[in-house]
Design an enzyme around this catalytic site. Structure first.
Site, mmCIF file in Angstrom:
data_model
loop_
_atom_site.group_PDB
_atom_site.id
_atom_site.type_symbol
_atom_site.label_atom_id
_atom_site.label_comp_id
_atom_site.label_asym_id
_atom_site.label_seq_id
_atom_site.Cartn_x
_atom_site.Cartn_y
_atom_site.Cartn_z
ATOM 1 N N GLY A 48 0.761 -1.241 0.000
ATOM 2 C CA GLY A 48 0.000 0.000 0.000
ATOM 3 C C GLY A 48 0.789 1.288 0.000
ATOM 4 O O GLY A 48 0.334 2.289 -0.528
ATOM 5 N N GLU A 102 4.443 4.117 5.958
ATOM 6 C CA GLU A 102 3.235 3.290 5.936
ATOM 7 C C GLU A 102 2.108 4.066 5.266
ATOM 8 O O GLU A 102 2.030 5.283 5.403
ATOM 9 C CB GLU A 102 2.858 2.907 7.372
ATOM 10 C CG GLU A 102 1.644 2.044 7.508
ATOM 11 C CD GLU A 102 1.800 0.645 6.925
ATOM 12 O OE1 GLU A 102 1.791 0.527 5.677
ATOM 13 O OE2 GLU A 102 1.890 -0.313 7.687
ATOM 14 N N ASP A 103 1.240 3.351 4.556
ATOM 15 C CA ASP A 103 0.108 4.017 3.929
ATOM 16 C C ASP A 103 -0.962 4.370 4.944
ATOM 17 O O ASP A 103 -1.492 5.476 4.936
ATOM 18 C CB ASP A 103 -0.482 3.182 2.782
ATOM 19 C CG ASP A 103 -0.926 1.782 3.203
ATOM 20 O OD1 ASP A 103 -0.554 1.333 4.310
ATOM 21 O OD2 ASP A 103 -1.637 1.137 2.427
ATOM 22 N N ASP A 106 -4.159 1.594 11.091
ATOM 23 C CA ASP A 106 -5.549 1.355 11.454
ATOM 24 C C ASP A 106 -5.600 0.911 12.917
ATOM 25 O O ASP A 106 -5.703 1.734 13.815
ATOM 26 C CB ASP A 106 -6.108 0.299 10.493
ATOM 27 C CG ASP A 106 -7.614 0.171 10.546
ATOM 28 O OD1 ASP A 106 -8.207 0.390 11.614
ATOM 29 O OD2 ASP A 106 -8.206 -0.175 9.517
ATOM 30 N N PHE A 155 -13.758 2.490 5.455
ATOM 31 C CA PHE A 155 -12.897 1.754 4.539
ATOM 32 C C PHE A 155 -12.629 2.632 3.327
ATOM 33 O O PHE A 155 -13.536 3.231 2.765
ATOM 34 C CB PHE A 155 -13.534 0.426 4.099
ATOM 35 C CG PHE A 155 -12.565 -0.419 3.325
ATOM 36 C CD1 PHE A 155 -11.581 -1.129 3.985
ATOM 37 C CD2 PHE A 155 -12.621 -0.463 1.950
ATOM 38 C CE1 PHE A 155 -10.658 -1.898 3.268
ATOM 39 C CE2 PHE A 155 -11.711 -1.228 1.226
ATOM 40 C CZ PHE A 155 -10.728 -1.948 1.890
ATOM 41 N N ARG A 168 -5.844 0.696 -6.245
ATOM 42 C CA ARG A 168 -4.575 1.328 -5.870
ATOM 43 C C ARG A 168 -4.201 2.470 -6.818
ATOM 44 O O ARG A 168 -3.510 3.405 -6.426
ATOM 45 C CB ARG A 168 -3.430 0.310 -5.881
ATOM 46 C CG ARG A 168 -3.494 -0.709 -4.781
ATOM 47 C CD ARG A 168 -2.198 -1.537 -4.748
ATOM 48 N NE ARG A 168 -2.319 -2.735 -3.962
ATOM 49 C CZ ARG A 168 -2.218 -2.797 -2.637
ATOM 50 N NH1 ARG A 168 -2.006 -1.706 -1.960
ATOM 51 N NH2 ARG A 168 -2.334 -3.943 -2.008
#
Length: 179
Positions: A48, A102-103, A106, A155, A168
């Site tokens: 990601g 990091e994308d 969460d 999401f 993506r």
């Protein structure tokens, strides 16, 4: 393009391409200033973060290196609750300043495990740069040094983030539309 369909779900734009690029450039400038003279190693967490990592690295103005690691905890739209190492690190980090790219953070579980794993390599300093953070979903306490955006527990897809491998390539970030 305000609404897109990815697989079987509809998504509405939540962060524009322009807003993302501006914030990533600001973050790169801050990292460059903070780490001047440290020759950091950036570790992009695949898959990601590849878009974020590319844009972030183009904005870094100090000498540095980049490498890639791959951890996973997602299947489809849900976290599996377990973290699997998929691709290891092949570069010495001993005595280096390391910035994990990091994308999205969460639950924080993947990042927590990655940071513990990276300590084995004896870096001088470990920092985290995340495009997105979901503070409302964090299950562990993490020190995140650079956050581009805090977002709700929705999401999302786009700008490197996917839904079962799709989405993506979208240049903006889109939030799922329940309905």
């Amino acid at each position: 393009m305000d609404l897109v369909t990815v697989k079987d779900k509809q998504f509405a734009i939540s962060l524009s391409e322009e807003r993302i690029r501006q914030r990533v450039a600001e973050t790169a400038a801050q990292i460059s200033q903070d780490l001047e003279g440290k020759n950091p190693v950036f570790l992009a967490v695949l898959n990601g973060s590849f878009v974020f990592a590319a844009d972030l690295m183009r904005g870094i103005s100090i000498p540095c290196e980049i490498n890639f690691v791959r951890f996973s905890s997602y299947e489809g739209m849900n976290s599996t609750g377990s973290v699997k190492e998929l691709l290891g690190l092949n570069q010495s980090l001993k005595g280096r300043t390391v910035v994990v790219i990091e994308d999205i953070i969460d639950s924080g579980l993947t990042m927590q495990e990655l940071l513990v794993y990276l300590q084995k390599f004896e870096p001088t300093d470990l920092k985290v740069a995340s495009l997105l953070v979901k503070p409302g979903n964090m299950q562990v306490k993490l020190d995140i040094d650079y956050t581009c955006f805090e977002i709700p527990n929705d999401f999302i897809v786009g700008y490197g983030l996917d839904y079962d491998g799709f989405g993506r390539n979208l240049p903006a970030i889109y939030t799922v539309v329940e309905g």
